[in-house]
Design a protein around this motif. Structure first.
Motif, mmCIF file in Angstrom:
data_model
loop_
_atom_site.group_PDB
_atom_site.id
_atom_site.type_symbol
_atom_site.label_atom_id
_atom_site.label_comp_id
_atom_site.label_asym_id
_atom_site.label_seq_id
_atom_site.Cartn_x
_atom_site.Cartn_y
_atom_site.Cartn_z
ATOM 1 N N VAL A 181 -6.461 13.286 2.563
ATOM 2 C CA VAL A 181 -5.577 13.401 1.521
ATOM 3 C C VAL A 181 -4.133 12.953 2.163
ATOM 4 O O VAL A 181 -3.468 12.191 1.559
ATOM 5 C CB VAL A 181 -5.270 14.971 1.085
ATOM 6 C CG1 VAL A 181 -4.002 14.945 0.099
ATOM 7 C CG2 VAL A 181 -6.612 15.498 0.170
ATOM 8 N N MET A 182 -3.950 13.016 3.524
ATOM 9 C CA MET A 182 -2.733 12.562 4.301
ATOM 10 C C MET A 182 -2.713 11.036 4.121
ATOM 11 O O MET A 182 -2.035 10.501 3.875
ATOM 12 C CB MET A 182 -2.912 12.853 5.798
ATOM 13 C CG MET A 182 -1.852 12.209 6.720
ATOM 14 S SD MET A 182 -1.983 12.825 8.382
ATOM 15 C CE MET A 182 -0.853 11.678 9.058
ATOM 16 N N GLY A 183 -3.929 10.415 4.462
ATOM 17 C CA GLY A 183 -4.089 8.878 4.133
ATOM 18 C C GLY A 183 -3.789 8.567 2.583
ATOM 19 O O GLY A 183 -3.164 7.393 2.307
ATOM 20 N N HIS A 184 -4.200 9.349 1.820
ATOM 21 C CA HIS A 184 -3.842 9.050 0.313
ATOM 22 C C HIS A 184 -2.497 9.101 -0.048
ATOM 23 O O HIS A 184 -2.032 8.407 -0.865
ATOM 24 C CB HIS A 184 -4.754 10.232 -0.512
ATOM 25 C CG HIS A 184 -4.896 9.882 -1.980
ATOM 26 N ND1 HIS A 184 -5.239 8.674 -2.337
ATOM 27 C CD2 HIS A 184 -4.526 10.758 -3.163
ATOM 28 C CE1 HIS A 184 -5.233 8.747 -3.875
ATOM 29 N NE2 HIS A 184 -4.811 10.074 -4.320
ATOM 30 N N ILE A 185 -1.834 10.091 0.501
ATOM 31 C CA ILE A 185 -0.531 10.381 0.341
ATOM 32 C C ILE A 185 0.404 9.140 0.849
ATOM 33 O O ILE A 185 1.372 8.462 0.298
ATOM 34 C CB ILE A 185 0.078 11.691 1.170
ATOM 35 C CG1 ILE A 185 -0.294 12.906 0.275
ATOM 36 C CG2 ILE A 185 1.590 11.784 0.998
ATOM 37 C CD1 ILE A 185 0.000 14.395 0.984
ATOM 38 N N ALA A 186 -0.055 8.604 2.275
ATOM 39 C CA ALA A 186 0.619 7.591 2.752
ATOM 40 C C ALA A 186 0.352 6.232 1.587
ATOM 41 O O ALA A 186 1.382 5.644 1.813
ATOM 42 C CB ALA A 186 -0.109 7.105 4.183
ATOM 43 N N LYS A 187 -0.765 6.073 0.991
ATOM 44 C CA LYS A 187 -0.838 5.051 0.081
ATOM 45 C C LYS A 187 -0.302 5.353 -1.171
ATOM 46 O O LYS A 187 -0.260 4.513 -1.988
ATOM 47 C CB LYS A 187 -2.463 4.798 0.041
ATOM 48 C CG LYS A 187 -2.949 3.772 -0.804
ATOM 49 C CD LYS A 187 -2.757 2.320 0.218
ATOM 50 C CE LYS A 187 -3.097 1.207 -0.620
ATOM 51 N NZ LYS A 187 -4.615 1.079 -0.852
ATOM 52 N N ALA A 188 0.547 6.291 -1.294
ATOM 53 C CA ALA A 188 1.006 7.012 -2.554
ATOM 54 C C ALA A 188 1.808 5.676 -3.291
ATOM 55 O O ALA A 188 1.871 5.506 -4.480
ATOM 56 C CB ALA A 188 1.723 7.881 -2.609
ATOM 57 N N ASP A 189 2.802 4.902 -2.588
ATOM 58 C CA ASP A 189 3.224 3.879 -2.948
ATOM 59 C C ASP A 189 2.821 2.565 -3.281
ATOM 60 O O ASP A 189 3.535 1.598 -3.566
ATOM 61 C CB ASP A 189 4.506 3.849 -2.374
ATOM 62 C CG ASP A 189 4.404 3.232 -1.032
ATOM 63 O OD1 ASP A 189 3.212 3.111 -0.423
ATOM 64 O OD2 ASP A 189 5.498 3.111 -0.069
ATOM 65 N N GLY A 190 1.545 2.380 -3.184
ATOM 66 C CA GLY A 190 0.667 1.273 -3.247
ATOM 67 C C GLY A 190 0.167 0.630 -2.066
ATOM 68 O O GLY A 190 -0.769 -0.172 -1.935
ATOM 69 N N ARG A 191 0.846 0.838 -0.847
ATOM 70 C CA ARG A 191 0.516 0.138 0.406
ATOM 71 C C ARG A 191 0.681 1.134 1.450
ATOM 72 O O ARG A 191 1.736 2.100 1.403
ATOM 73 C CB ARG A 191 0.967 -1.225 0.612
ATOM 74 C CG ARG A 191 2.508 -1.141 0.895
ATOM 75 C CD ARG A 191 3.197 -2.465 0.976
ATOM 76 N NE ARG A 191 4.361 -2.328 1.206
ATOM 77 C CZ ARG A 191 4.759 -2.497 2.607
ATOM 78 N NH1 ARG A 191 3.866 -2.559 3.577
ATOM 79 N NH2 ARG A 191 6.167 -2.648 2.678
ATOM 80 N N VAL A 192 -0.030 1.033 2.523
ATOM 81 C CA VAL A 192 0.448 1.796 3.893
ATOM 82 C C VAL A 192 1.141 1.217 4.619
ATOM 83 O O VAL A 192 0.843 0.205 5.248
ATOM 84 C CB VAL A 192 -0.918 2.260 4.393
ATOM 85 C CG1 VAL A 192 -0.614 3.107 5.785
ATOM 86 C CG2 VAL A 192 -1.695 3.147 3.710
ATOM 87 N N CYS A 193 2.526 1.156 4.846
ATOM 88 C CA CYS A 193 3.231 0.566 5.725
ATOM 89 C C CYS A 193 3.171 1.243 7.197
ATOM 90 O O CYS A 193 2.711 1.961 7.359
ATOM 91 C CB CYS A 193 4.601 0.822 5.359
ATOM 92 S SG CYS A 193 5.533 2.485 5.359
ATOM 93 N N GLU A 194 3.826 0.225 7.955
ATOM 94 C CA GLU A 194 3.962 0.757 9.298
ATOM 95 C C GLU A 194 4.596 2.035 9.915
ATOM 96 O O GLU A 194 3.953 2.586 10.702
ATOM 97 C CB GLU A 194 4.696 -0.327 10.205
ATOM 98 C CG GLU A 194 4.037 -1.947 10.198
ATOM 99 C CD GLU A 194 4.499 -2.856 11.131
ATOM 100 O OE1 GLU A 194 5.636 -2.441 11.744
ATOM 101 O OE2 GLU A 194 4.238 -4.175 10.947
ATOM 102 N N SER A 195 5.618 2.068 9.095
ATOM 103 C CA SER A 195 6.009 3.705 9.457
ATOM 104 C C SER A 195 5.241 4.629 9.057
ATOM 105 O O SER A 195 5.097 5.676 9.909
ATOM 106 C CB SER A 195 7.482 3.671 8.669
ATOM 107 O OG SER A 195 7.424 3.487 7.211
ATOM 108 N N GLU A 196 4.403 4.506 8.100
ATOM 109 C CA GLU A 196 3.527 5.721 7.770
ATOM 110 C C GLU A 196 2.520 5.708 8.503
ATOM 111 O O GLU A 196 1.928 7.005 9.108
ATOM 112 C CB GLU A 196 3.158 5.315 6.321
ATOM 113 C CG GLU A 196 4.006 5.684 5.065
ATOM 114 C CD GLU A 196 3.761 4.994 3.939
ATOM 115 O OE1 GLU A 196 4.181 5.514 2.877
ATOM 116 O OE2 GLU A 196 3.027 3.987 3.771
ATOM 117 N N VAL A 197 1.796 4.761 9.125
ATOM 118 C CA VAL A 197 0.747 4.609 10.433
ATOM 119 C C VAL A 197 1.378 5.447 11.596
ATOM 120 O O VAL A 197 0.677 6.129 12.239
ATOM 121 C CB VAL A 197 0.472 3.358 10.413
ATOM 122 C CG1 VAL A 197 -0.521 3.203 11.819
ATOM 123 C CG2 VAL A 197 -0.118 2.521 9.277
ATOM 124 N N ALA A 198 2.590 4.996 11.724
ATOM 125 C CA ALA A 198 3.479 5.525 13.151
ATOM 126 C C ALA A 198 3.600 6.955 12.810
ATOM 127 O O ALA A 198 3.367 7.769 13.718
ATOM 128 C CB ALA A 198 4.798 4.896 13.342
#
Length: 261
Positions: A59-76
Motif C-alpha cells: 500500500v505504501m507503493g500504491h500511495i507513492a504511485k497515487a499521482d500517476g508515477r513514482v518520482c525520485e523523491s518518493e523512492v528516496a
C-alpha cells in the motif's frame, strides 16, 4: 477425559440417559480441546505478521504511485523509511519488492485489504497500527497530497474507520510529529506547543487530570511492543511504535508541566 467425566456426572445427576448425554457433550469438548492443542499459535502469528508487512509496503507503493508515477523523491522517502525501520539484507529486499508490487499499475487495493481484514477483522489494535504506519509514511515528507490522502482514506474505510475517527487520528499524528525527537519546537514551550500537546493526545484542554492520565495510559498501552507483537505486528515495525510512544510521552510531560502536576 471430558467425555468420561461428563458421563459420570450425568449418571449421578439423572441416571443412564443423562450419562449418555454427558458422554456426547464431553466428546465434543475433547475434540475442541484436541484441535486447540494442535493449533500452532507461533505459525499463525508469523502468518499475520507476514500479511501485515506485505500490506504496509504494497500500500505504501500504491500511495507513492497515487499521482500517476513514482518520482525520485518518493523512492528516496521509501528508502528512508526502510532504513528508519532498520531493515537490512533479505528483509530490506522483500520490503522493496513489495513496494514495487504496490506501485505497479496492476496492483488492486481491495484484494490486499481483504487479505489483511481476513486476519485483522477482530483485532482493532492491528487495524489501528496499519493505519498509523501508512499515515506515518504518507506524512514522512511533512505533507500529504490529496491523491495520497484519498488512498489512505479508502484504506481507513476498508478497516471500518469512520471519516470522523480518521480525521481525529490524522490530527493526532500531525500534532505528535511536533514532539519527534523529544522536543516541542524549541527550548521554551509556547501556547502553540501546549495546544499541539493536547491534540497529540486527542483530548480537549478542559480535560481533568484524571481523564488526562487515563487517555495517556491508553495511548501508551496501545503502543506497547509486547502487546503489538502478540497481536501480529512484525518486530521490525516496532521502531515506529516506539517513536510514537516517545512523542506521546513528550506531549504528556509538557501538559503535566503546564498544570504543575
Amino acid at each position: 477425559m471430558a467425555k468420561i467425566i461428563g458421563a459420570i456426572l450425568g449418571f449421578l445427576v439423572g441416571g443412564p440417559l443423562l450419562a449418555l448425554l454427558g458422554f456426547v457433550v464431553g466428546s465434543f469438548f475433547d475434540r475442541g480441546l484436541g484441535q486447540a492443542m494442535r493449533f500452532n499459535y507461533g505459525a499463525e502469528r508469523e502468518r499475520i505478521q507476514g500479511i501485515f508487512f506485505d500490506t504496509v509496503f504494497r500500500v505504501m507503493g500504491h500511495i507513492a504511485k497515487a499521482d500517476g508515477r513514482v518520482c525520485e523523491s518518493e523512492v528516496a522517502q521509501a528508502e528512508a523509511i526502510i532504513a528508519q525501520l532498520g531493515l537490512s539484507g533479505a528483509r530490506r529486499q522483500d520490503a522493496i519488492a513489495k513496494f514495487k508490487q504496490g506501485s505497479d499499475s496492476s496492483f488492486a487495493l481491495e484484494p490486499q485489504m481483504s487479505d489483511f481484514m481476513g486476519v485483522a477483522k477482530a483485532q482493532p489494535l492491528l487495524r489501528q497500527m496499519l493505519l498509523e504506519a501508512l499515515l506515518a509514511m504518507a506524512l514522512a515528507d511533512g505533507d500529504m497530497a490529496d491523491a495520497e490522502r484519498d488512498i489512505v482514506t479508502r484504506v481507513a474505510g476498508y478497516l471500518g474507520v469512520s471519516g470522523q475517527e480518521f480525521q481525529r487520528l490524522l490530527d493526532m499524528m500531525m500534532a505528535q510529529r511536533q514532539f519527534h525527537g523529544g522536543s516541542a519546537g524549541g527550548q521554551t514551550s509556547s501556547a502553540s506547543d501546549l495546544k499541539k500537546a493536547y491534540q497529540a493526545l486527542g483530548v480537549d484542554e478542559s480535560i481533568s487530570d484524571a481523564e488526562l492520565k487515563r487517555a495517556y495510559r491508553k495511548l501508551m498501552s496501545q503502543h506497547h511492543p509486547d502487546k503489538l507483537i502478540a497481536k501480529g505486528v512484525p518486530e521490525d515495525m516496532m521502531k515506529l511504535a516506539t517513536e510514537k510512544a516517545q512523542e506521546i510521552q513528550v506531549a504528556y510531560d509538557l501538559i503535566k508541566k503546564s498544570r504543575g502536576t
